[in-house]
Scaffold this motif. Sequence first.
Motif, PDB file in Angstrom:
ATOM      1  N   TYR A  23      31.387  17.383  15.972  1.00  0.00           N
ATOM      2  CA  TYR A  23      31.967  18.666  15.597  1.00  0.00           C
ATOM      3  C   TYR A  23      31.335  19.090  14.275  1.00  0.00           C
ATOM      4  CZ  TYR A  23      35.479  16.893  18.843  1.00  0.00           C
ATOM      5  OH  TYR A  23      36.118  16.377  19.954  1.00  0.00           O
ATOM      6  N   LEU A  24      30.662  20.223  14.266  1.00  0.00           N
ATOM      7  CA  LEU A  24      30.040  20.715  13.044  1.00  0.00           C
ATOM      8  C   LEU A  24      30.950  21.698  12.330  1.00  0.00           C
ATOM      9  CD1 LEU A  24      27.566  19.474  14.445  1.00  0.00           C
ATOM     10  CD2 LEU A  24      26.245  21.418  13.647  1.00  0.00           C
ATOM     11  N   SER A  25      30.923  21.644  11.013  1.00  0.00           N
ATOM     12  CA  SER A  25      31.594  22.675  10.226  1.00  0.00           C
ATOM     13  C   SER A  25      30.860  23.989  10.443  1.00  0.00           C
ATOM     14  CB  SER A  25      31.553  22.315   8.742  1.00  0.00           C
ATOM     15  OG  SER A  25      32.291  21.146   8.498  1.00  0.00           O
ATOM     16  N   SER A  57      20.169  20.709  22.900  1.00  0.00           N
ATOM     17  CA  SER A  57      20.295  20.642  24.366  1.00  0.00           C
ATOM     18  C   SER A  57      21.644  20.066  24.786  1.00  0.00           C
ATOM     19  CB  SER A  57      19.169  19.797  24.968  1.00  0.00           C
ATOM     20  OG  SER A  57      19.370  18.419  24.707  1.00  0.00           O
ATOM     21  N   LYS A  58      22.384  19.486  23.839  1.00  0.00           N
ATOM     22  CA  LYS A  58      23.671  18.863  24.146  1.00  0.00           C
ATOM     23  C   LYS A  58      24.858  19.648  23.600  1.00  0.00           C
ATOM     24  CE  LYS A  58      21.452  14.403  24.332  1.00  0.00           C
ATOM     25  NZ  LYS A  58      20.975  13.327  23.498  1.00  0.00           N
ATOM     26  N   ILE A  59      24.612  20.875  23.139  1.00  0.00           N
ATOM     27  CA  ILE A  59      25.717  21.691  22.627  1.00  0.00           C
ATOM     28  C   ILE A  59      26.640  22.057  23.779  1.00  0.00           C
ATOM     29  CG2 ILE A  59      26.361  23.870  21.540  1.00  0.00           C
ATOM     30  CD1 ILE A  59      23.749  23.748  19.977  1.00  0.00           C
ATOM     31  N   PRO A  89      25.159  26.723  26.035  1.00  0.00           N
ATOM     32  CA  PRO A  89      26.550  26.276  25.919  1.00  0.00           C
ATOM     33  C   PRO A  89      27.541  27.386  26.259  1.00  0.00           C
ATOM     34  CG  PRO A  89      25.734  26.886  23.767  1.00  0.00           C
ATOM     35  CD  PRO A  89      24.575  27.050  24.729  1.00  0.00           C
ATOM     36  N   ALA A  90      28.789  27.006  26.362  1.00  0.00           N
ATOM     37  CA  ALA A  90      29.859  28.001  26.359  1.00  0.00           C
ATOM     38  C   ALA A  90      29.822  28.650  24.974  1.00  0.00           C
ATOM     39  CB  ALA A  90      31.205  27.319  26.608  1.00  0.00           C
ATOM     40  N   ARG A  91      30.098  29.958  24.916  1.00  0.00           N
ATOM     41  CA  ARG A  91      29.948  30.648  23.635  1.00  0.00           C
ATOM     42  C   ARG A  91      30.909  31.811  23.539  1.00  0.00           C
ATOM     43  NH1 ARG A  91      24.898  34.373  21.646  1.00  0.00           N
ATOM     44  NH2 ARG A  91      26.439  35.993  21.905  1.00  0.00           N
ATOM     45  N   ALA A  92      31.392  32.044  22.335  1.00  0.00           N
ATOM     46  CA  ALA A  92      32.203  33.221  22.048  1.00  0.00           C
ATOM     47  C   ALA A  92      31.730  33.798  20.723  1.00  0.00           C
ATOM     48  CB  ALA A  92      33.682  32.859  21.964  1.00  0.00           C
ATOM     49  N   TYR A 103      27.960  36.650   3.245  1.00  0.00           N
ATOM     50  CA  TYR A 103      27.726  36.048   4.560  1.00  0.00           C
ATOM     51  C   TYR A 103      27.944  37.072   5.670  1.00  0.00           C
ATOM     52  CZ  TYR A 103      27.883  31.649   2.044  1.00  0.00           C
ATOM     53  OH  TYR A 103      27.642  30.633   1.160  1.00  0.00           O
ATOM     54  N   LYS A 104      26.987  37.090   6.608  1.00  0.00           N
ATOM     55  CA  LYS A 104      27.051  38.008   7.739  1.00  0.00           C
ATOM     56  C   LYS A 104      27.340  37.297   9.055  1.00  0.00           C
ATOM     57  CE  LYS A 104      23.727  41.345   5.787  1.00  0.00           C
ATOM     58  NZ  LYS A 104      24.118  41.172   4.430  1.00  0.00           N
ATOM     59  N   VAL A 105      27.060  35.976   9.107  1.00  0.00           N
ATOM     60  CA  VAL A 105      27.212  35.218  10.351  1.00  0.00           C
ATOM     61  C   VAL A 105      27.576  33.765  10.044  1.00  0.00           C
ATOM     62  CG1 VAL A 105      24.735  34.649  10.476  1.00  0.00           C
ATOM     63  CG2 VAL A 105      26.106  34.707  12.569  1.00  0.00           C
ATOM     64  N   GLU A 106      28.345  33.173  10.949  1.00  0.00           N
ATOM     65  CA  GLU A 106      28.718  31.764  10.839  1.00  0.00           C
ATOM     66  C   GLU A 106      28.742  31.170  12.255  1.00  0.00           C
ATOM     67  OE1 GLU A 106      32.410  28.993   9.194  1.00  0.00           O
ATOM     68  OE2 GLU A 106      32.289  31.097   8.634  1.00  0.00           O
ATOM     69  N   PHE A 107      28.177  29.969  12.395  1.00  0.00           N
ATOM     70  CA  PHE A 107      28.123  29.260  13.672  1.00  0.00           C
ATOM     71  C   PHE A 107      28.949  27.990  13.575  1.00  0.00           C
ATOM     72  CE2 PHE A 107      24.207  31.669  13.384  1.00  0.00           C
ATOM     73  CZ  PHE A 107      24.025  32.163  14.651  1.00  0.00           C
ATOM     74  N   THR A 108      29.855  27.788  14.517  1.00  0.00           N
ATOM     75  CA  THR A 108      30.610  26.545  14.628  1.00  0.00           C
ATOM     76  C   THR A 108      30.256  25.904  15.958  1.00  0.00           C
ATOM     77  OG1 THR A 108      32.393  27.506  13.305  1.00  0.00           O
ATOM     78  CG2 THR A 108      32.915  25.533  14.566  1.00  0.00           C
ATOM     79  N   VAL A 109      29.808  24.665  15.906  1.00  0.00           N
ATOM     80  CA  VAL A 109      29.219  24.010  17.085  1.00  0.00           C
ATOM     81  C   VAL A 109      29.949  22.708  17.403  1.00  0.00           C
ATOM     82  CG1 VAL A 109      27.113  22.863  17.909  1.00  0.00           C
ATOM     83  CG2 VAL A 109      26.957  25.036  16.675  1.00  0.00           C
ATOM     84  N   THR A 110      30.149  22.463  18.697  1.00  0.00           N
ATOM     85  CA  THR A 110      30.624  21.185  19.222  1.00  0.00           C
ATOM     86  C   THR A 110      29.579  20.718  20.218  1.00  0.00           C
ATOM     87  OG1 THR A 110      32.916  21.913  19.006  1.00  0.00           O
ATOM     88  CG2 THR A 110      32.507  19.994  20.414  1.00  0.00           C
ATOM     89  N   ALA A 111      29.166  19.445  20.100  1.00  0.00           N
ATOM     90  CA  ALA A 111      28.105  18.930  20.975  1.00  0.00           C
ATOM     91  C   ALA A 111      28.394  17.509  21.419  1.00  0.00           C
ATOM     92  CB  ALA A 111      26.749  18.975  20.251  1.00  0.00           C
ATOM     93  N   ALA A 112      27.790  17.142  22.527  1.00  0.00           N
ATOM     94  CA  ALA A 112      27.823  15.758  22.998  1.00  0.00           C
ATOM     95  C   ALA A 112      26.735  14.971  22.283  1.00  0.00           C
ATOM     96  CB  ALA A 112      27.596  15.724  24.506  1.00  0.00           C
TER      97      ALA A 112
END
Length: 113
Positions: A23-25, A57-59, A89-92, A103-112
Motif C-alpha cells: 500500500y503506497l501513501s 505490472s502488479k498494481i 489496474p482498477a482506477r478511480a 499540488y495538482k495531482v496525487e496517486f494512491t496505489v495498492t499492488a501485489a
Amino acid sequence: MSIKRIEQGARMSGAVVHGNTVYLSGQVGEGETVKEQCEYALREVDRLLAAAGSDKSKILQTLIYLSDMSYFAEMNAVWEAWVDPANTPARATSEAKLAAPKYKVEFTVTAAI
C-alpha cells in the motif's frame, strides 16, 4: 503475518507491505504543470514499488485525486504513457482539495508483490 514499513516517518510511511500486498501513501509531484507533477509522482510510485519488491505490472488499484477536473485529459495522457497496457489496474479519479495549493495531482496505489 508481518508488516514491513518502507521509508517510515513520524507521520506516515512511504509504503506498507502486509502479506503479498503493498500500500503506497499518496504520491504528489514537483513541477508547475500537471504533466510534470504526474511524471514525478509516477517515478516515485515506480521507486516505492521496487523497494517493496513489486512493479507497475502488479498494481491492483489506483486512486487519483486532481485539484481540478479540467486536468483530467492532461493527467490521462501521462498515465496512459506510463501504465502497463497489458495490466491496467482498477482506477478511480476524483476532484479533491489536496494538501497544499501547489499540488495538482496525487496517486494512491495498492499492488501485489
